[in-house]
Design an enzyme around this catalytic site. Structure first.
Site, PDB file in Angstrom:
ATOM      1  N   LYS A 189       0.850  -1.196   0.000  1.00  0.00           N
ATOM      2  CA  LYS A 189       0.000   0.000   0.000  1.00  0.00           C
ATOM      3  C   LYS A 189       0.880   1.238   0.000  1.00  0.00           C
ATOM      4  O   LYS A 189       1.096   1.901   1.020  1.00  0.00           O
ATOM      5  CB  LYS A 189      -0.929  -0.003   1.214  1.00  0.00           C
ATOM      6  CG  LYS A 189      -2.151   0.886   1.012  1.00  0.00           C
ATOM      7  CD  LYS A 189      -3.022   0.363  -0.113  1.00  0.00           C
ATOM      8  CE  LYS A 189      -4.176   1.275  -0.429  1.00  0.00           C
ATOM      9  NZ  LYS A 189      -4.929   0.868  -1.600  1.00  0.00           N
ATOM     10  N   SER A 380      -8.068  -0.229  -5.721  1.00  0.00           N
ATOM     11  CA  SER A 380      -8.441   0.014  -4.329  1.00  0.00           C
ATOM     12  C   SER A 380      -9.945   0.249  -4.237  1.00  0.00           C
ATOM     13  O   SER A 380     -10.723  -0.643  -4.543  1.00  0.00           O
ATOM     14  CB  SER A 380      -7.634   1.168  -3.757  1.00  0.00           C
ATOM     15  OG  SER A 380      -7.488   1.018  -2.365  1.00  0.00           O
TER      16      SER A 380
END
Length: 581
Positions: A189, A380
């Site tokens: 991430k 995402s």
């Protein structure tokens, strides 16, 4: 009494003046909007110039003043470009296509979709030529589909492979005492990595290298097929910059001939003595060729979700649950709509807004087939809203996945100390409070971390249920890692590679309808007062002003920090700072 009479007269006069001004602008809009109708002349060549910003969906502003006074941003809609090329195949007035564009202001997936459509156009037997003084890499990728490709004698082709540059802010934070407190789940991430370190992590380098290679493979394979150059030789050309001048470009077979623009115009005429008319892509779309005519009663709804996801109403550039959910409900309740296609082009954003949109799609899916079409990005939060579809269709170069979440909060504690500011707090309870002027305490961290973990588990479970996978299988390919569409198929995150057109056909098959027309959502409306926020004599955007003042590099830095500043709540967002070039 006289004073009151004068006051009322003044108020009445004010409203009459406002009304007359309004009528004036309506009349002006009517006059300016009644221009000459665009007519496609015989013996015409359709000229493709994609230097204007290309968006998946760019509906006209329904406010007549905005249209008449040219207050709309310049943009081209991908769906209309595709429709125009499709219509040109059978348009007897169109003899061929000329690709002549200074730049290609579209994403890689959008560019590939347009390129594939031009490839289909060639099946009609009509010619496709391309010319430029200098080809950027994306421009060359698009133009290489042409039957014949030409370059100016003093021109060049920028063909060098893909690269990306990421800015890191850790040393800046340490120096000035302004930083972002970050809590995340997912080793890949990397949207917040620049605030945690001053160099790229191995995990981030791994995923970045992987998706760049995947996109580059798509580009070289397509160019190889069109130009009859092996992929191996294309990589040698890129390694040695053998497009850096016209002579090398011709020797490397990147172009068919080195000629001047006037000579190119003669080539467009071919052996014909008749005058060649050129019509721009914009004018061809205005003539009505930007849509596919149909009298079918049944409809396939295409709902466009483009931009970052933010909690709220949303607009043409930002996905908010307000507008999108209204569009989903409208399509669901329309008996003539037989299936829904969600077109996603988003790096993600608010986890809460993503969940609310997911829920509305879940309700729609119970009543009608739901297919997702992925554009440049569906990562995402963009993947969150896509994961429960009956079928997911991605472009090969789509960036998707990035299943992970994070929270980021600014902190000025060190900066405040440096300039002599001390903040004192008073509270009634010992709750997990946070102040930007104090270091983050363990209690606040623990509560926030718990929220991040809960949302991550929810996200993974949504994907697992939607994709018929176990939690462990999804977690294996999650951790915030991004994949291209080609890679995502192998990981079970995507069902098939294809365009929006392909997704619409699949939706129609699932709904068992043969004859249908496409209905686009959502509708974007501006209040009248918004139209008056602009001046027709100073129609310059804030973005243009900042770019001019700061330069592209500094503007990118400003934009990255500004986006982080505006984040609210836990985020399901991809590393938006990637700039592929």
């Amino acid at each position: 009494m006289k004073f009151l009479r004068n006051l009322l007269a003044s108020i009445l006069g004010f409203f009459i003046a406002i009304f007359l001004i309004f009528l004036f602008f309506i009349a002006l809009a009517s006059i300016m909007g009644s221009g000459d109708e665009v007519v496609v002349k015989s013996n015409s060549v359709l000229e493709l110039d994609l230097s204007t910003n290309v968006k998946d969906y760019a509906p006209k502003d329904q406010n007549p003043l905005a249209e008449a006074l040219e207050l709309n941003d310049d943009k081209l809609a991908l769906n209309k470009i595709i429709n125009a090329i499709e219509n040109a195949k059978t348009d007897s007035n169109i003899k061929g296509i000329s690709i002549k564009t200074g730049s290609v202001n579209a994403g890689i997936a959008q560019t590939q979709a347009i390129r594939n459509k031009i490839e289909e156009f060639k099946e009609s037997g009509k010619f496709v030529y391309a010319y430029n003084d200098v080809y950027s890499q994306k421009n060359y990728y698009l133009s290489s589909v042409a039957d014949s490709l030409f370059l100016n004698p003093v021109g060049a082709i920028d063909f060098k492979g893909l690269s990306t540059e990421i800015l890191y802010y850790k040393d800046f934070e340490d120096k000035y005492g302004i930083k972002m407190e970050v809590i995340r789940h997912g080793k890949y991430k990397s949207a917040v990595e620049p605030y945690l370190t001053n160099k790229m992590s191995e995990a981030n380098r791994e995923q970045t290298t992987s998706f760049l290679k995947s996109i580059w493979n798509e580009i070289t394979e397509d160019v190889s097929k069109s130009r009859n150059i092996s992929v191996e030789n294309l990589n040698l050309i890129a390694d040695n910059s053998n497009g850096r001048n016209a002579t090398l470009a011709k020797e490397s077979n990147l172009v068919d001939a080195v000629i001047y623009e006037d000579e190119y115009k003669e080539k467009l005429k071919g052996n014909s003595d008749k005058k060649i008319n050129t019509i721009s892509l914009e004018d061809y779309i205005k003539s009505g060729k930007g849509r596919i005519s149909s009298t079918a009663k049944d409809k396939i709804a295409v709902i466009y979700a483009q931009g970052q996801i933010m909690y709220g109403e949303g607009n043409e550039d930002v996905i908010g649950q307000g507008l999108i959910n209204k569009a989903i409900r409208k399509a669901r309740k329309d008996n003539k709509v037989k299936a829904i296609v969600l077109r996603v082009n988003s790096p993600g954003g608010s986890a809460l807004a993503s969940e609310l949109i997911w829920r509305e799609l879940e309700l729609a899916k119970k009543e009608k087939p739901l297919v997702v079409s992925m554009g440049n990005l569906a990562a995402s939060g963009g993947y969150y809203i896509a994961c429960n579809a009956d079928k997911i269709i991605a472009e090969p170069s789509t960036i998707t996945g990035s299943i992970g979440v994070f929270g980021a909060i600014p902190n000025f504690n060190k900066f405040a100390d440096n300039i002599g500011i001390n903040a004192e707090q008073v509270s009634t309870n010992n709750s997990a409070n946070y102040s930007v002027f104090e270091p983050m305490n363990q209690k606040f961290y623990d509560v926030t971390k718990e929220g991040v973990e809960d949302i991550y588990k929810t996200f993974v479970n949504r994907v697992a249920n939607g994709r018929n996978m176990t939690f462990e299988q999804v977690n294996e390919v999650a951790q915030g890692r991004v994949w291209t569409g080609s890679e995502a198929i192998e990981k079970g995150l995507v069902d098939k590679l294809g365009s929006l057109e392909e997704a619409i056909k699949i939706a129609a098959e699932l709904a068992e309808v043969d004859n249908y027309r496409v209905r686009n959502y959502p509708n974007y409306k501006k209040d009248l007062k918004e139209a008056f926020k602009f001046s027709p004599f100073a129609n310059v955007s804030k973005e243009e002003i900042l770019k001019e003042a700061l330069g592209d590099g500094n503007y990118q830095l400003y934009n990255n920090i500004n986006q982080m500043k505006n984040l609210k709540g836990v985020q399901a967002r991809m590393p938006f700072i990637f700039q592929v070039k």
